[in-house]
Design a protein around this motif. Structure first.
Motif, short mmCIF file in Angstrom:
data_model
loop_
_atom_site.label_atom_id
_atom_site.label_comp_id
_atom_site.label_asym_id
_atom_site.label_seq_id
_atom_site.Cartn_x
_atom_site.Cartn_y
_atom_site.Cartn_z
N TYR A 1 0.83 -1.21 0.00
CA TYR A 1 0.00 0.00 0.00
C TYR A 1 0.86 1.27 0.00
CZ TYR A 1 -4.35 -2.56 0.70
OH TYR A 1 -5.44 -3.37 0.53
N THR A 2 2.00 1.20 0.67
CA THR A 2 2.88 2.36 0.69
C THR A 2 3.34 2.72 -0.72
OG1 THR A 2 3.67 1.92 2.93
CG2 THR A 2 5.10 3.25 1.52
N TRP A 3 3.73 1.70 -1.50
CA TRP A 3 4.21 1.96 -2.85
C TRP A 3 3.08 2.40 -3.76
CZ3 TRP A 3 8.88 2.81 -2.08
CH2 TRP A 3 9.66 2.00 -1.28
N LEU A 4 1.88 1.87 -3.54
CA LEU A 4 0.71 2.34 -4.29
C LEU A 4 0.43 3.81 -3.97
CD1 LEU A 4 -1.83 -0.63 -4.08
CD2 LEU A 4 -0.89 0.38 -6.17
N GLY A 5 0.60 4.15 -2.71
CA GLY A 5 0.42 5.55 -2.30
C GLY A 5 1.39 6.46 -3.01
N LEU A 6 2.65 6.00 -3.10
CA LEU A 6 3.67 6.78 -3.80
C LEU A 6 3.33 6.91 -5.28
CD1 LEU A 6 6.42 8.22 -3.70
CD2 LEU A 6 7.50 6.00 -4.09
N MET A 7 2.82 5.82 -5.87
CA MET A 7 2.45 5.85 -7.28
C MET A 7 1.34 6.87 -7.54
SD MET A 7 0.84 2.79 -9.63
CE MET A 7 -0.78 3.00 -8.86
N TYR A 8 0.32 6.85 -6.67
CA TYR A 8 -0.77 7.82 -6.81
C TYR A 8 -0.26 9.26 -6.65
CZ TYR A 8 -4.52 4.33 -6.91
OH TYR A 8 -5.37 3.31 -7.26
N PHE A 9 0.70 9.43 -5.74
CA PHE A 9 1.29 10.77 -5.53
C PHE A 9 1.99 11.26 -6.79
CE2 PHE A 9 5.25 12.99 -3.83
CZ PHE A 9 4.65 14.24 -3.83
N VAL A 10 2.77 10.38 -7.41
CA VAL A 10 3.48 10.72 -8.65
C VAL A 10 2.48 11.09 -9.75
CG1 VAL A 10 4.95 9.81 -10.50
CG2 VAL A 10 5.51 9.35 -8.10
N ASP B 1 -2.67 12.14 -7.84
CA ASP B 1 -3.92 11.80 -7.15
C ASP B 1 -3.65 11.82 -5.64
OD1 ASP B 1 -6.26 10.73 -6.15
OD2 ASP B 1 -6.39 9.15 -7.67
N ILE B 2 -3.74 13.00 -5.06
CA ILE B 2 -3.33 13.20 -3.67
C ILE B 2 -4.21 12.43 -2.68
CG2 ILE B 2 -2.92 14.92 -1.86
CD1 ILE B 2 -0.96 14.99 -4.25
N MET B 3 -5.51 12.45 -2.87
CA MET B 3 -6.41 11.78 -1.93
C MET B 3 -6.16 10.29 -1.88
SD MET B 3 -7.95 14.16 -0.47
CE MET B 3 -8.98 13.10 0.53
N ASN B 4 -6.03 9.67 -3.05
CA ASN B 4 -5.74 8.24 -3.09
C ASN B 4 -4.36 7.94 -2.51
OD1 ASN B 4 -7.62 6.26 -3.92
ND2 ASN B 4 -7.64 7.09 -5.99
N ALA B 5 -3.42 8.83 -2.75
CA ALA B 5 -2.07 8.66 -2.21
C ALA B 5 -2.11 8.63 -0.69
CB ALA B 5 -1.17 9.79 -2.69
N LEU B 6 -2.79 9.60 -0.09
CA LEU B 6 -2.88 9.67 1.37
C LEU B 6 -3.63 8.47 1.94
CD1 LEU B 6 -3.65 13.48 1.84
CD2 LEU B 6 -1.54 12.28 2.47
N ASP B 7 -4.72 8.06 1.27
CA ASP B 7 -5.51 6.91 1.75
C ASP B 7 -4.66 5.64 1.77
OD1 ASP B 7 -7.76 8.45 2.13
OD2 ASP B 7 -8.69 7.89 0.21
N HIS B 8 -3.89 5.42 0.71
CA HIS B 8 -3.07 4.20 0.64
C HIS B 8 -1.90 4.25 1.61
CE1 HIS B 8 -5.42 3.30 -2.96
NE2 HIS B 8 -4.94 2.08 -2.89
N LEU B 9 -1.35 5.42 1.81
CA LEU B 9 -0.27 5.54 2.79
C LEU B 9 -0.79 5.27 4.21
CD1 LEU B 9 1.80 8.64 1.59
CD2 LEU B 9 2.51 6.25 1.58
N LYS B 10 -2.01 5.70 4.50
CA LYS B 10 -2.60 5.45 5.82
C LYS B 10 -2.79 3.95 6.04
CE LYS B 10 -5.04 9.89 6.08
NZ LYS B 10 -6.35 10.57 5.93
N ILE B 11 -3.29 3.26 5.01
CA ILE B 11 -3.49 1.81 5.12
C ILE B 11 -2.13 1.12 5.27
CG2 ILE B 11 -4.30 -0.27 3.93
CD1 ILE B 11 -6.36 1.55 2.49
N GLY B 12 -1.18 1.56 4.46
CA GLY B 12 0.16 0.99 4.53
C GLY B 12 0.79 1.18 5.89
N LEU B 13 0.59 2.35 6.47
CA LEU B 13 1.16 2.64 7.80
C LEU B 13 0.59 1.70 8.86
CD1 LEU B 13 2.99 4.42 9.51
CD2 LEU B 13 1.09 6.04 9.74
#
Length: 219
Positions: free
Chosen positions: A1-10, A13-25
């Motif tokens: 999920y962390t890497w998916l969050g980074l992918m969305y950030f790149v 897609d900020i909202m999806n990036a933050l959501d995936h980073l939260k799950i990853g955390l």
């Protein structure tokens, strides 16, 4: 999920990036993977930094740094210092940037990491360039080993070219600017193409070569 969050950030897609980073955390905390928790927190900070929320970004960077120090992971510590320094430079807080970068440089030298050293020196050069201290900027640029596989060569060429231009050394500045543009175009770094063409535009204007100045303006 962390890497998916980074992918969305790149992808922006900020909202999806933050959501995936939260799950990853949450997953990382569940397995107590402290190193990747630190990396995850740094990504949070990078996202908030990109959105102009420097205060929140620094809070995440500080949390990541504390974990890295606790782990005594010198690569993670120096990397976090660099990330924080970028923010400080953006704020023109050069004293804070230089202080942590010098700490990071010492760690890089202790672990004999060329990549780490070059990354830190590029930021030190950028900081001193912005301060107008060309002597110190060149000192840290000269740490960079020039070879085709060095990922920092484009930035170092641009900074060196800018310093030489400010010093009135147009021929040397142009040489660095042209090399920077050539490499940037070959590997498709849009930001560096823009920077080098802007530098060359100023050089050609100084030389009163209006045709080439316009060509650089159009890049």
């Amino acid at each position: 999920y962390t890497w998916l969050g980074l992918m969305y950030f790149v992808e922006g897609d900020i909202m999806n990036a933050l959501d995936h980073l939260k799950i990853g955390l949450k997953f990382l905390e569940a397995i107590n993977d402290q190193a990747y928790i630190s990396i995850n927190l740094t990504y949070f900070g990078m996202i908030y930094y990109s959105q102009g929320d420097h205060l929140t970004a620094l809070e995440f960077y500080d949390k990541a740094l504390k974990i890295s120090i606790k782990l005594n992971d010198k690569i993670l510590i120096s990397s976090t210092y660099c990330t924080m320094a970028k923010l400080y430079i953006d704020q023109s807080n050069y004293a804070s940037a230089n202080k942590i970068l010098m700490k990071g440089l010492k760690l890089c030298e202790e672990i004999e990491s060329t990549h780490c050293t070059h990354k830190t020196c590029i930021l030190l050069a950028k900081s001193y360039l912005d301060m107008g201290d060309f002597s110190k900027a060149l000192k840290y640029i000269n740490y960079i080993e020039y070879n085709e596989n060095n990922i920092f060569i484009v930035t170092s060429l641009y900074i060196k070219g800018t310093i030489l231009f400010e010093q009135g050394k147009l021929a040397e500045a142009k040489k660095n600017g042209l090399r920077c543009l050539e490499i940037s175009q070959s590997i498709g770094i849009t930001a560096s193409i823009s920077q080098s063409s802007e530098l060359l535009n100023k050089i050609y204007k100084k030389e009163k070569n209006w045709q080439k100045a316009n060509a650089m303006h159009e890049l």
